[in-house]
Design a protein around this motif. Structure first.
Motif, short mmCIF file in Angstrom:
data_model
loop_
_atom_site.label_atom_id
_atom_site.label_comp_id
_atom_site.label_asym_id
_atom_site.label_seq_id
_atom_site.Cartn_x
_atom_site.Cartn_y
_atom_site.Cartn_z
N ARG A 52 8.09 4.69 -8.11
CA ARG A 52 8.35 4.88 -9.55
C ARG A 52 7.49 3.95 -10.41
O ARG A 52 7.16 4.28 -11.54
CB ARG A 52 9.84 4.67 -9.84
N SER A 53 7.10 2.81 -9.86
CA SER A 53 6.26 1.89 -10.62
C SER A 53 4.88 2.48 -10.90
O SER A 53 4.19 2.05 -11.82
CB SER A 53 6.10 0.56 -9.86
N ALA A 54 4.48 3.48 -10.10
CA ALA A 54 3.16 4.09 -10.27
C ALA A 54 3.22 5.52 -10.78
O ALA A 54 2.20 6.20 -10.83
CB ALA A 54 2.41 4.06 -8.94
N ASP A 275 -7.15 10.34 -3.17
CA ASP A 275 -7.93 9.72 -4.24
C ASP A 275 -7.04 9.36 -5.43
O ASP A 275 -7.19 8.30 -6.05
CB ASP A 275 -9.06 10.65 -4.70
N ALA A 276 -6.08 10.25 -5.75
CA ALA A 276 -5.19 10.00 -6.88
C ALA A 276 -4.28 8.80 -6.61
O ALA A 276 -4.08 7.96 -7.49
CB ALA A 276 -4.35 11.25 -7.16
N PHE A 281 -2.58 3.33 -7.63
CA PHE A 281 -2.07 2.06 -7.11
C PHE A 281 -3.06 0.90 -7.28
O PHE A 281 -2.72 -0.24 -6.99
CB PHE A 281 -1.63 2.23 -5.65
N ASN A 282 -4.24 1.21 -7.77
CA ASN A 282 -5.17 0.14 -8.16
C ASN A 282 -5.12 -0.13 -9.66
O ASN A 282 -5.88 -0.95 -10.17
CB ASN A 282 -6.60 0.50 -7.73
N ASP A 283 -4.22 0.56 -10.35
CA ASP A 283 -3.99 0.29 -11.77
C ASP A 283 -3.53 -1.16 -11.92
O ASP A 283 -2.67 -1.63 -11.15
CB ASP A 283 -2.92 1.25 -12.30
N ILE A 298 -2.57 -1.09 1.17
CA ILE A 298 -3.43 -0.73 2.30
C ILE A 298 -4.38 0.39 1.86
O ILE A 298 -5.58 0.23 1.89
CB ILE A 298 -2.60 -0.31 3.52
N LEU A 299 -3.80 1.55 1.48
CA LEU A 299 -4.58 2.69 0.95
C LEU A 299 -5.73 3.08 1.88
O LEU A 299 -6.89 3.18 1.47
CB LEU A 299 -5.11 2.36 -0.45
#
Length: 328
Positions: A52-54, A275-276, A281-283, A298-299
């Motif tokens: 939810r944070s993203a 990619d999305a 998550f790099n915001d 990790i991604l």
């Protein structure tokens, strides 16, 4: 006069057409079908908070596609995962799973799906570190070696709590018991909250918790940390060594969360979604939230995610066999 009227009518018609085309273009650029994200966990859990944070950042990364998060808890994550594997592989339904997905094949006699064959790995998003904690009034040990010595001197007198039988928290506790060659009685609870409450109350001596869940109690002195259960120390508890640093290299476990789709998800959709999630998550705001909770990103690639899920399932199968954990 007649020519002027025709001109005005033409101009108005052109303007209306241009406005309609503009709205049509906007509608076409924003997908009307939302991305359905199934969370096989209850609202307020660690994975729920993380996803939810993203949510806003993910919608932006998907070029405006709405993101709908659905909590579908039950049966250790089986309920939500079962609905995922039944979904059409069109890129509009995914799930965010955690360690229990890889534990379940070993603790349940039968599952309504194949944990590896019936999903499409997209990425391992990241993880949450675990820490072994004790009640400071009931356990004099201040580190893992002292705890081991204490438990060996009083075999079978110690209890360790978990968030439920066959959960990753249960297996994390069993990992220390096995590595330290000690005996302890397992006390399962219905969730991490009741377990933490009872450790503080002295009903059980110790247990494993996510760092974010026990951070406040450690800072207040209500719980004493014995060791971080992953490869590295955590920023919020820099003075707490890892279990490996204390002579228990086999104790290496952390919570993780992975994005998966149904079986047969086309490669183009896998890439679009991976990619999305990487962008979202790099915001900066999302990353700041991760740092505050001591979570880590990790991604990795879909291929790496697939290998990881397979290796985790095999690893937990060995531990479950040693601990003799079985659920119906």
């Amino acid at each position: 006069m007649f020519i002027d009227t025709i001109g005005r009518r033409s101009l108005l018609a052109f303007g209306a057409a241009a406005l309609a085309a503009s709205f049509a273009g906007t509608a076409a650029s924003q997908p009307s079908t939302p991305l359905r994200v199934i969370l096989p966990v209850s609202a307020g859990s660690g994975v729920d908070v993380i996803v939810r944070s993203a949510q806003v950042a993910l919608t932006k990364a998907l070029d405006g596609q709405p993101v709908v998060i659905e909590n579908q808890p039950g049966a250790g994550g089986i309920t939500g995962t079962q609905n995922l594997v039944k979904a059409a592989p069109d890129g509009n339904t995914i799930a965010v799973i955690s360690n229990n997905h890889s534990v379940n094949p070993s603790v349940f006699k039968k599952l309504p799906y194949d944990s590896l064959a019936d999903i499409t790995p997209i990425t391992i998003l990241g993880g949450s570190p675990f820490v072994l904690v004790v009640n400071p009034n009931k356990v004099s040990a201040k580190n893992a070696k002292e705890l081991q010595a204490l438990m060996k001197a009083k075999p079978g007198e110690f209890n360790y709590g978990s968030s439920g039988n066959g959960t990753i928290i249960h297996l994390a506790g069993e990992m220390f018991v096995d590595e330290a060659s000690v005996k302890a009685r397992h006390i399962p609870y219905k969730g991490m909250g009741p377990m933490i409450t009872d450790i503080m109350g002295g009903q059980v001596e110790m247990g494993v918790g996510a760092v974010a869940a026990v951070q406040g109690q450690i800072k207040s002195g209500a719980l004493r940390p014995i060791g971080v259960m992953g490869k590295e120390r955590v920023p919020s508890l820099p003075e707490v060594p890892t279990m490996a640093e204390q002579g228990f290299p086999g104790v290496d476990v952390a919570g993780w969360f992975a994005v998966v789709g149904p079986k047969g998800l086309p490669p183009a959709q896998v890439k679009r979604l991976r990619d999305a999630f990487a962008t979202a998550f790099n915001d900066p705001d999302v990353k700041a939230g991760f740092a505050k909770r001591d979570d880590f990103l990790i991604l990795n690639t879909p291929e790496e995610a697939g290998k990881f899920l397979k290796s985790e399932q095999e690893r937990y199968a060995r531990l479950v066999k040693k601990a003799n954990v079985t659920l119906e």
